[in-house]
Write a protein that holds these residues in place. Structure first.
Motif, PDB file in Angstrom:
ATOM      1  N   ASN A   1     -81.704   7.918   5.893  1.00 40.02           N
ATOM      2  CA  ASN A   1     -82.966   7.664   5.191  1.00 40.02           C
ATOM      3  C   ASN A   1     -83.534   8.915   4.512  1.00 40.02           C
ATOM      4  O   ASN A   1     -84.449   8.803   3.691  1.00 40.02           O
ATOM      5  CB  ASN A   1     -84.002   7.107   6.167  1.00 40.02           C
TER       6      ASN A   1
ATOM      7  N   ASN B   1     -79.765   7.056  11.499  1.00 40.45           N
ATOM      8  CA  ASN B   1     -80.653   6.386  10.557  1.00 40.45           C
ATOM      9  C   ASN B   1     -81.621   7.371   9.906  1.00 40.45           C
ATOM     10  O   ASN B   1     -81.938   7.243   8.713  1.00 40.45           O
ATOM     11  CB  ASN B   1     -81.418   5.267  11.271  1.00 40.45           C
TER      12      ASN B   1
ATOM     13  N   GLU C   1     -74.407  -0.910   8.227  1.00 40.71           N
ATOM     14  CA  GLU C   1     -74.378  -0.252   9.531  1.00 40.71           C
ATOM     15  C   GLU C   1     -73.535  -1.156  10.421  1.00 40.71           C
ATOM     16  O   GLU C   1     -73.800  -2.357  10.523  1.00 40.71           O
ATOM     17  CB  GLU C   1     -75.782  -0.094  10.093  1.00 40.71           C
TER      18      GLU C   1
ATOM     19  N   GLN D   1     -77.586   6.599  17.135  1.00 40.81           N
ATOM     20  CA  GLN D   1     -78.101   5.624  16.176  1.00 40.81           C
ATOM     21  C   GLN D   1     -79.428   6.037  15.542  1.00 40.81           C
ATOM     22  O   GLN D   1     -79.602   5.938  14.325  1.00 40.81           O
ATOM     23  CB  GLN D   1     -78.240   4.251  16.844  1.00 40.81           C
TER      24      GLN D   1
ATOM     25  N   ILE E   1     -72.645   4.270   9.525  1.00 40.99           N
ATOM     26  CA  ILE E   1     -73.585   3.842   8.487  1.00 40.99           C
ATOM     27  C   ILE E   1     -73.006   4.347   7.175  1.00 40.99           C
ATOM     28  O   ILE E   1     -72.675   5.533   7.051  1.00 40.99           O
ATOM     29  CB  ILE E   1     -74.997   4.413   8.671  1.00 40.99           C
TER      30      ILE E   1
END
Length: 207
Positions: free
Chosen positions: A202, A198, A146, A194, A168
């Motif tokens: 994920n 994520n 990242e 952000q 990322i």
């Protein structure tokens, strides 16, 4: 092993070059962000499940749409087309998945991580790493970077502003192939994206 190193190094350079080309493309085709909650408010970005190439599922922002082949050819030029590219309505935030052959295996991840990191650092003028790790996602070990990158025009006579991106990128190695997942947005939108970025990365599941 030496030959394998050069095969992977070549792929690293190829991947990073595509990264840089994507960043450059974005700077030439700036579009004003629409006044909606995804860009100009603190409201949560809603995600929806998407299946890519029948083997990858990921939760993407609900207003992301698949980029057509002609758009991919311009923004992500490569001999091997990505498995899928999804983009925001204004075309400035992307998620992509690509796959390439590799001679490395999962136990080589620490070495591979170092090679990819070096490649990223060579590709951009400046790189500020936020994360640099091997992480378990859906019970699979993935390399995760990242970072915020700056790409400057090296022409001394150029007056182009540097291209700054928040990214990322994740790598997953299995059965002689490496899958590359990337999420990128203009660096000025890092704080807005952000958390969602994520969550997206994920949520990746590979069958």
């Amino acid at each position: 092993m030496k030959n394998a190193f050069f095969v992977l190094l070549s792929f690293c350079l190829f991947t990073s070059t595509s990264f840089a080309q994507s960043s450059s493309y974005g700077s030439k085709n700036k579009v004003t962000a629409p006044a909606n909650r995804n860009y100009n408010s603190d409201a949560p970005i809603k995600l929806k499940k998407v299946t890519i190439a029948k083997r990858v599922t990921v939760a993407l922002p609900e207003d992301f749409t698949a980029m057509p082949d002609e758009g991919i050819a311009v923004k992500y030029p490569a001999a091997r087309k990505p498995l899928g590219v999804y983009s925001s309505p204004n075309g400035q935030v992307d998620f992509s998945v690509s796959e390439k052959p590799t001679t490395f295996i999962a136990r080589d991840l620490p070495l591979v991580k170092d090679i990819y990191k070096a490649s990223i650092m060579r590709t951009f003028s400046e790189v500020q790493f936020i994360r640099d790790e091997v992480k378990t996602i859906d019970k699979k070990q993935m390399i995760v970077f990242e970072f915020v990158s700056t790409l400057k025009d090296e022409n001394p006579n150029s007056n182009k502003a540097p291209v700054k991106k928040y990214t990322i990128i994740q790598y997953y190695i299995k059965a002689g192939k490496v899958m590359v997942f990337s999420f990128n947005a203009p660096a000025i939108w890092k704080d807005k994206w952000q958390k969602a970025a994520n969550e997206v990365m994920n949520s990746i599941k590979v069958s």
